[in-house]
Enzyme design. Structure first.
Site, PDB file in Angstrom:
ATOM      1  N   CYS A   1       0.858  -1.177   0.000  1.00 22.41           N
ATOM      2  CA  CYS A   1       0.000   0.000   0.000  1.00 22.41           C
ATOM      3  C   CYS A   1       0.896   1.230   0.000  1.00 22.41           C
ATOM      4  O   CYS A   1       2.060   1.156   0.373  1.00 22.41           O
ATOM      5  CB  CYS A   1      -0.870   0.022   1.245  1.00 22.41           C
TER       6      CYS A   1
ATOM      7  N   ARG B   1       1.653   1.354  -6.099  1.00 26.66           N
ATOM      8  CA  ARG B   1       1.876   0.487  -4.928  1.00 26.66           C
ATOM      9  C   ARG B   1       0.654  -0.351  -4.578  1.00 26.66           C
ATOM     10  O   ARG B   1       0.760  -1.365  -3.905  1.00 26.66           O
ATOM     11  CB  ARG B   1       2.229   1.343  -3.724  1.00 26.66           C
TER      12      ARG B   1
ATOM     13  N   TRP C   1      -3.853  -2.122  -1.220  1.00 19.94           N
ATOM     14  CA  TRP C   1      -3.786  -3.438  -1.878  1.00 19.94           C
ATOM     15  C   TRP C   1      -4.241  -4.397  -0.803  1.00 19.94           C
ATOM     16  O   TRP C   1      -3.525  -4.639   0.165  1.00 19.94           O
ATOM     17  CB  TRP C   1      -2.358  -3.714  -2.327  1.00 19.94           C
TER      18      TRP C   1
ATOM     19  N   ASN D   1       0.403   0.345   6.261  1.00 21.73           N
ATOM     20  CA  ASN D   1       0.913  -0.587   5.259  1.00 21.73           C
ATOM     21  C   ASN D   1       1.545  -1.745   6.025  1.00 21.73           C
ATOM     22  O   ASN D   1       2.389  -1.503   6.879  1.00 21.73           O
ATOM     23  CB  ASN D   1       1.972   0.127   4.390  1.00 21.73           C
ATOM     24  N   GLY D   2       1.126  -2.971   5.758  1.00 19.73           N
ATOM     25  CA  GLY D   2       1.685  -4.106   6.486  1.00 19.73           C
ATOM     26  C   GLY D   2       0.580  -4.981   7.047  1.00 19.73           C
ATOM     27  O   GLY D   2      -0.584  -4.861   6.640  1.00 19.73           O
TER      28      GLY D   2
ATOM     29  N   GLU E   1      11.050 -13.771 -19.055  1.00 19.44           N
ATOM     30  CA  GLU E   1      10.625 -12.383 -18.834  1.00 19.44           C
ATOM     31  C   GLU E   1       9.525 -11.982 -19.829  1.00 19.44           C
ATOM     32  O   GLU E   1       8.559 -11.316 -19.460  1.00 19.44           O
ATOM     33  CB  GLU E   1      11.848 -11.449 -18.953  1.00 19.44           C
TER      34      GLU E   1
ATOM     35  N   LYS F   1       5.836 -10.737 -18.711  1.00 23.03           N
ATOM     36  CA  LYS F   1       5.258  -9.453 -19.125  1.00 23.03           C
ATOM     37  C   LYS F   1       3.862  -9.655 -19.713  1.00 23.03           C
ATOM     38  O   LYS F   1       2.929  -8.916 -19.394  1.00 23.03           O
ATOM     39  CB  LYS F   1       6.138  -8.751 -20.177  1.00 23.03           C
TER      40      LYS F   1
ATOM     41  N   GLU G   1       1.384 -10.526 -17.016  1.00 19.19           N
ATOM     42  CA  GLU G   1       1.101  -9.405 -16.118  1.00 19.19           C
ATOM     43  C   GLU G   1       0.179  -8.378 -16.757  1.00 19.19           C
ATOM     44  O   GLU G   1      -0.750  -7.913 -16.107  1.00 19.19           O
ATOM     45  CB  GLU G   1       2.407  -8.688 -15.727  1.00 19.19           C
TER      46      GLU G   1
ATOM     47  N   HIS H   1       9.653 -32.205 -24.169  1.00 22.75           N
ATOM     48  CA  HIS H   1       9.519 -33.112 -23.030  1.00 22.75           C
ATOM     49  C   HIS H   1       8.240 -32.867 -22.234  1.00 22.75           C
ATOM     50  O   HIS H   1       8.225 -33.046 -21.026  1.00 22.75           O
ATOM     51  CB  HIS H   1      10.751 -33.006 -22.128  1.00 22.75           C
TER      52      HIS H   1
ATOM     53  N   LYS I   1       3.314  -2.696  -7.125  1.00 23.45           N
ATOM     54  CA  LYS I   1       4.681  -2.484  -7.589  1.00 23.45           C
ATOM     55  C   LYS I   1       5.721  -3.152  -6.696  1.00 23.45           C
ATOM     56  O   LYS I   1       6.670  -3.738  -7.172  1.00 23.45           O
ATOM     57  CB  LYS I   1       4.956  -0.983  -7.683  1.00 23.45           C
TER      58      LYS I   1
END
Ligand code: AGP
Length: 613
Positions: A2, A27, A75, A101-102, A486, A490, A493, A509, A608
């Site tokens: 947050c 965030r 968040w 936050n936490g 990556e 992307k 996301e 395989h 983020k």
């Protein structure tokens, strides 16, 4: 996860809080809120959704111009996404308000205690428990200072927090505190701003003080004082922010992600500035306290990181093992912290984190230090928790990355890691001529990246053609495998599509069972060495109906007719080729996300920096 902010000064607090929230929205963005103290009353305003929704409500309805207040972008951890669960939370009787936050891990126990003392709760959050605990401690002794009431409460809290607390009883003062959650005080002229993130204060001041774990501060318009939870008096260190306010603005681009992709030539230039040796055959890092002898005698290098930073480390492993011939382990930070990984006597540990706040990476750092290892950090965020906890490290100098999906920070991590590989290699097997060629390649990187950026239009057209496909496989060998990972990350996301990555030959395989007419296979095949083998793998997926996009280098000459799409990047030294190869994939993810109607800068469920376990 947050973002938190607080303002105390002489201006109307509301607009400043909203501006800060908007800059920290990356965030967390499921709900947002502010609370302003005006005429002896705390006035909260909260909305579910983005900060823009809150800002609209503020312009339409909010008429309180008090000069002290707090704000939050959330968040969700405890409790669903609702206005009731959004911050700020008020205590019973509305004497106190908090943004947090936490996670308060023992909140059930505290809640029960408070309920037995008559407190009632209106949300499902742990935060509402904390603010009522503060109220409880205040009521036990109303003559005590604000900071004392908060300090007493925090002594009972297990878990993590970055908090800012506002009160009608102490109308000129904010209390802030931190434990494993970032918090800084921005020192202004007759005003002070507290925030979890430098982006929120950079517009008002460049002078900041980062709180350390276990510290608590009282902040007024003209002053601040920092102490510890056990009332010790730590030394406050003033830092100068190197962030520009334009970093957190769109500057004409439709999205931060696109802006940050296009910033890469400058970003990579900044990552390299002043870091080549005098003889131009190697590199140097001012912040690195290890000697060339230390590097030469290292028996192992261990990288710990998460997400994109983990992929960058995999690439670092490839470069260091290839050029410097030192074994390199790459561990997910979240796994390393709980396992007893065997390490050598001369192992050097690097943690890599863009934000410098990822809790798993921080925990891995602590674990390695606990075991007596030297831990160095590669991070983009000056003054971040990881930057301060590590013995020393290398800053990326990529500027603020606002897009939740990492682009420029990822390529700047790659650049730093490639330079590190060269530095170590030159203490071992690499001769001066090879070193010189490597440096030449690195120096050419910004200009070559500019050429790759011209692929934007081509990648947009490919996204247009393939965005409706159901499954994407990203395939690459050796140095291109981390790039495949990556590229897939992307796309997941920012476009929410099923995208997976494998080493190209591994595809046979098992993953080949996924291949059908609904699959697009992206082969990152920019190495000439493997072309024949890759060409066979391409035939295998084509035979099963998949569409094929192949990314190759300009120096690979072959008959292009059997391929659906061939994308070319400039031929380059292997020390920079992976950096060039990821850029078309960044564009592909961006344009696919846009075409599928996704919020590419603030993808669903993400934040983020991940500051909770
Ligand atoms: C990348 O696009 C991500 N959003 C995510 O994987 C990120 O790289 C990861 O959470 C690590 O973050 P850090 O570099 O700030 O530690």
């Amino acid at each position: 996860m947050c973002g938190i902010i607080g303002y105390v000064g002489r201006k109307s607090a509301g607009g400043i809080l909203l501006d800060g929230l908007q800059r920290m929205e990356y965030r967390g963005y499921d709900s947002a809120g502010i609370a302003v103290l005006d005429q002896g009353t705390i006035w909260p305003l909260k909305r579910v959704g983005k900060v823009a929704t809150l800002t609209r409500a503020y312009s339409e309805n909010f008429r309180h111009s008090g000069t002290i207040g707090i704000g939050h972008t959330r968040w969700a951890t405890h409790g669903g996404v609702s206005e009731q669960n959004a911050h700020p939370h008020l205590s019973n009787g509305h004497r106190f308000a908090i943004v947090h936050n936490g996670i308060v891990e023992n909140y059930e126990k505290i809640k029960q205690f408070l309920q037995e003392h008559g407190y009632v709760f209106f949300s499902e959050t742990d935060t509402e428990v904390l603010i009522n605990l503060i109220d409880y401690h205040y009521k036990k002794n109303p003559a005590q200072s604000f900071i004392e009431a908060v300090r007493k409460s925090l002594r009972h809290v297990e878990g993590t927090y970055g908090i800012a607390v506002l009160s009608t009883v102490y109308p000129k003062e904010l209390i802030v505190a931190r434990k494993s959650s970032p918090l800084l005080i921005g020192i202004g002229e007759r005003e002070n701003i507290v925030a979890s993130d430098a982006a929120a204060v950079a517009r008002y001041t460049k002078r900041v003080i980062y709180l350390n774990d276990g510290e608590i501060a009282s902040v007024t318009a003209d002053n601040f004082s920092i102490s510890t939870l056990d009332a010790g008096a730590p030394k406050a260190v003033l830092h100068e922010l190197d962030w520009e306010i334009r970093d957190s603005e769109l500057e004409g681009y439709p999205h931060y992600m696109l802006k940050e992709i296009f910033e890469q030539p400058t970003v990579l230039e900044n990552a390299m500035r002043g870091r080549f040796s005098e003889d131009d055959c190697s590199t140097k890092f001012g912040g690195l306290p290890i000697t060339l002898q230390d590097l030469r005698s290292a028996d192992r290098i261990l990288f710990c990181a998460c997400g994109s930073a983990y992929h960058a480390c995999l690439e670092g492993k490839f470069w260091i093992e290839k050029f410097a011939r030192i074994p390199v382990d790459v561990e997910y930070a979240s796994e390393f912290r709980y396992r007893n990984a065997p390490m050598g006597q001369h192992t050097i540990v690097f943690v890599v984190s863009q934000s410098g706040e990822t809790i798993d990476t921080l925990a891995a750092l602590n674990e390695a230090q606990r075991r007596g290892y030297r831990v160095l950090a590669i991070t983009n965020t000056v003054g971040s928790t990881i930057a301060r906890a590590a013995e020393a490290g290398i800053y990326q100098h990529a500027g603020v990355e606002m897009g939740v999906a990492s682009t420029k920070a990822f390529t700047s991590q790659l650049t730093v890691l490639s330079m590190l590989a060269l530095l170590i290699a030159r203490t071992r097997d690499m001769d001066a001529i090879a070193g010189q060629q490597y440096v030449r390649a690195l120096r050419s990187l910004p200009e070559t990246v500019k050429e790759v950026l011209d692929l934007s239009v081509e990648m947009q057209a490919l996204a247009q053609k393939y965005h409706h496909y159901k499954r994407f496989l990203f395939l690459g060998r050796q140095a291109m495998y981390p790039i495949a990972l990556e590229g897939a990350l992307k796309l997941k996301e920012v476009a929410y599509v099923d995208a997976q990555a494998y080493p190209t030959a591994e595809m046979k395989h098992g993953p080949i069972a996924l291949v059908s007419e609904e699959t697009v296979c992206l082969f990152i095949a920019t190495q000439r060495t493997f072309w024949e083998k890759t060409a066979s793998n391409i035939q295998e997926v084509r035979a099963r109906g998949a569409k094929v996009i192949v990314i190759v280098s300009d120096d690979q000459i072959f008959d292009e007719r059997p391929y659906d799409e061939v994308v070319r990047i400039p031929a380059a030294h292997v020390g920079i080729k992976p950096i060039l190869s990821v850029i078309p994939l960044q564009f592909f993810a961006y344009y696919t996300g846009i075409l599928l109607g996704c919020d590419v800068d603030r993808p669903r469920n993400l934040a983020k920096s991940v500051t909770v376990e």
